[in-house]
Design a protein around this motif. Sequence first.
Motif, short mmCIF file in Angstrom:
data_model
loop_
_atom_site.label_atom_id
_atom_site.label_comp_id
_atom_site.label_asym_id
_atom_site.label_seq_id
_atom_site.Cartn_x
_atom_site.Cartn_y
_atom_site.Cartn_z
N GLU A 56 0.85 -1.18 0.00
CA GLU A 56 0.00 0.00 0.00
C GLU A 56 0.89 1.24 0.00
N LEU A 57 0.30 2.40 -0.13
CA LEU A 57 1.05 3.65 -0.12
C LEU A 57 1.81 3.79 1.19
N PHE A 58 3.09 4.18 1.10
CA PHE A 58 3.91 4.36 2.30
C PHE A 58 3.60 5.70 2.93
N ALA A 59 3.14 5.67 4.17
CA ALA A 59 2.78 6.90 4.87
C ALA A 59 4.02 7.65 5.32
N VAL A 60 3.99 8.97 5.21
CA VAL A 60 5.11 9.80 5.64
C VAL A 60 5.41 9.54 7.11
N GLY A 61 6.66 9.20 7.42
CA GLY A 61 7.07 8.96 8.79
C GLY A 61 6.75 7.58 9.31
N ALA A 62 6.19 6.70 8.46
CA ALA A 62 5.85 5.35 8.90
C ALA A 62 7.09 4.51 9.08
N GLY A 63 6.95 3.42 9.83
CA GLY A 63 8.08 2.54 10.07
C GLY A 63 9.09 3.15 11.02
N SER A 64 10.16 2.41 11.26
CA SER A 64 11.21 2.88 12.16
C SER A 64 12.49 2.12 11.85
N GLU A 65 13.55 2.48 12.56
CA GLU A 65 14.82 1.79 12.36
C GLU A 65 14.72 0.31 12.72
N THR A 66 13.93 -0.02 13.72
CA THR A 66 13.83 -1.41 14.17
C THR A 66 12.64 -2.15 13.57
N GLY A 133 24.30 13.17 2.99
CA GLY A 133 24.62 12.17 4.00
C GLY A 133 23.61 12.08 5.12
N LEU A 134 22.69 13.05 5.19
CA LEU A 134 21.64 13.00 6.21
C LEU A 134 20.43 12.24 5.67
N ASN A 135 19.49 11.97 6.55
CA ASN A 135 18.28 11.23 6.17
C ASN A 135 17.09 12.17 6.14
N ALA A 136 16.13 11.85 5.28
CA ALA A 136 14.97 12.71 5.13
C ALA A 136 13.73 11.89 4.81
N ASP A 137 12.59 12.37 5.26
CA ASP A 137 11.31 11.79 4.86
C ASP A 137 10.84 12.48 3.58
N ALA A 163 19.59 10.31 12.05
CA ALA A 163 19.61 8.86 12.24
C ALA A 163 18.47 8.18 11.49
N SER A 164 17.24 8.49 11.84
CA SER A 164 16.11 7.82 11.21
C SER A 164 15.64 8.59 9.99
N ALA A 165 14.46 8.32 9.52
CA ALA A 165 13.82 8.85 8.31
C ALA A 165 14.01 7.87 7.16
N ALA A 166 13.13 7.93 6.19
CA ALA A 166 13.01 6.87 5.19
C ALA A 166 14.12 6.84 4.15
N PHE A 167 14.66 8.00 3.79
CA PHE A 167 15.63 8.07 2.69
C PHE A 167 16.92 8.75 3.13
N VAL A 189 19.06 9.69 -3.79
CA VAL A 189 18.80 9.13 -2.47
C VAL A 189 18.75 7.61 -2.57
N ILE A 190 18.86 6.98 -1.43
CA ILE A 190 18.68 5.54 -1.31
C ILE A 190 17.76 5.28 -0.12
N CYS A 191 17.04 4.17 -0.13
CA CYS A 191 16.17 3.86 1.01
C CYS A 191 17.01 3.65 2.26
N ASN A 192 16.66 4.33 3.32
CA ASN A 192 17.38 4.21 4.58
C ASN A 192 16.74 3.18 5.49
N GLU A 193 15.43 3.27 5.67
CA GLU A 193 14.69 2.33 6.52
C GLU A 193 13.96 1.33 5.63
N HIS A 194 14.69 0.42 5.03
CA HIS A 194 14.11 -0.53 4.08
C HIS A 194 13.77 -1.84 4.78
N VAL A 195 12.64 -2.41 4.40
CA VAL A 195 12.15 -3.60 5.07
C VAL A 195 13.08 -4.81 4.91
N TYR A 196 13.89 -4.85 3.84
CA TYR A 196 14.81 -5.97 3.64
C TYR A 196 16.10 -5.83 4.46
#
Length: 202
Positions: A56-66, A133-137, A163-167, A189-196
């Motif tokens: 489904e559509l990825f919600a802004v700020g969804a997910g986390s590092e863990t 080098g920083l992360n961003a939503d 530290a966190s954020a999706a990209f 950019v590259i995915c930072n908090e990727h499910v894999y």
Amino acid sequence: MAANSFGLTGFTPVRHLSGGLIRVNAFPILTSGGTGFDDSIFSGDAVALNGDGTIELFAVGAGSETAPTLLGVFAGCSFTQSSDNTYKFAPNWVASTAVVTGTTITAWVYDDPMTVYAVTTDATTAMTQTLTGLNADHVQGTGSTFTGQSGSSLNVTTGIQTASAAFRILRIIDMPGNTVGNTKCRVEVICNEHVYRLGIGT
């Protein structure tokens, strides 16, 4: 503050970080009773992987590092539309489209965590080298129903984190018209908090 003239078109795959091929994989879109997912998804939109294997559509700020949910970027879909019983391929998913009962809505997703994307930064804050080098939503924009293309951008105003954020911002793209220090800058950019990337299974 000056702005570059680039449009907001979501995330476009441009290369593989290790030199590999850019590929898409098939995933089912979340459905309920013959009706597909109730938000529109456009080519270039970020998508999430649900626990049942649908996207489904990825919600802004969804997910986390863990507990990441970001799967990648939407590249179109195919489905059998119930109104005329025809099989269609489309660059975007129209919210709540009715499909033939028992059929699957297939989404094509760039799901490789090493895929590098080009994206335009938001129209509010200047993009500078210090943000590399920083992360961003992202900012979920309005896609085009004519082209099927996303209207999303990278949030460098309120979405920047260390530290966190999706990209993760890799670099400012060296190209004509892409003036550093302006808003609406093209970056990689590259995915930072990727499910894999992070295992959360039992």
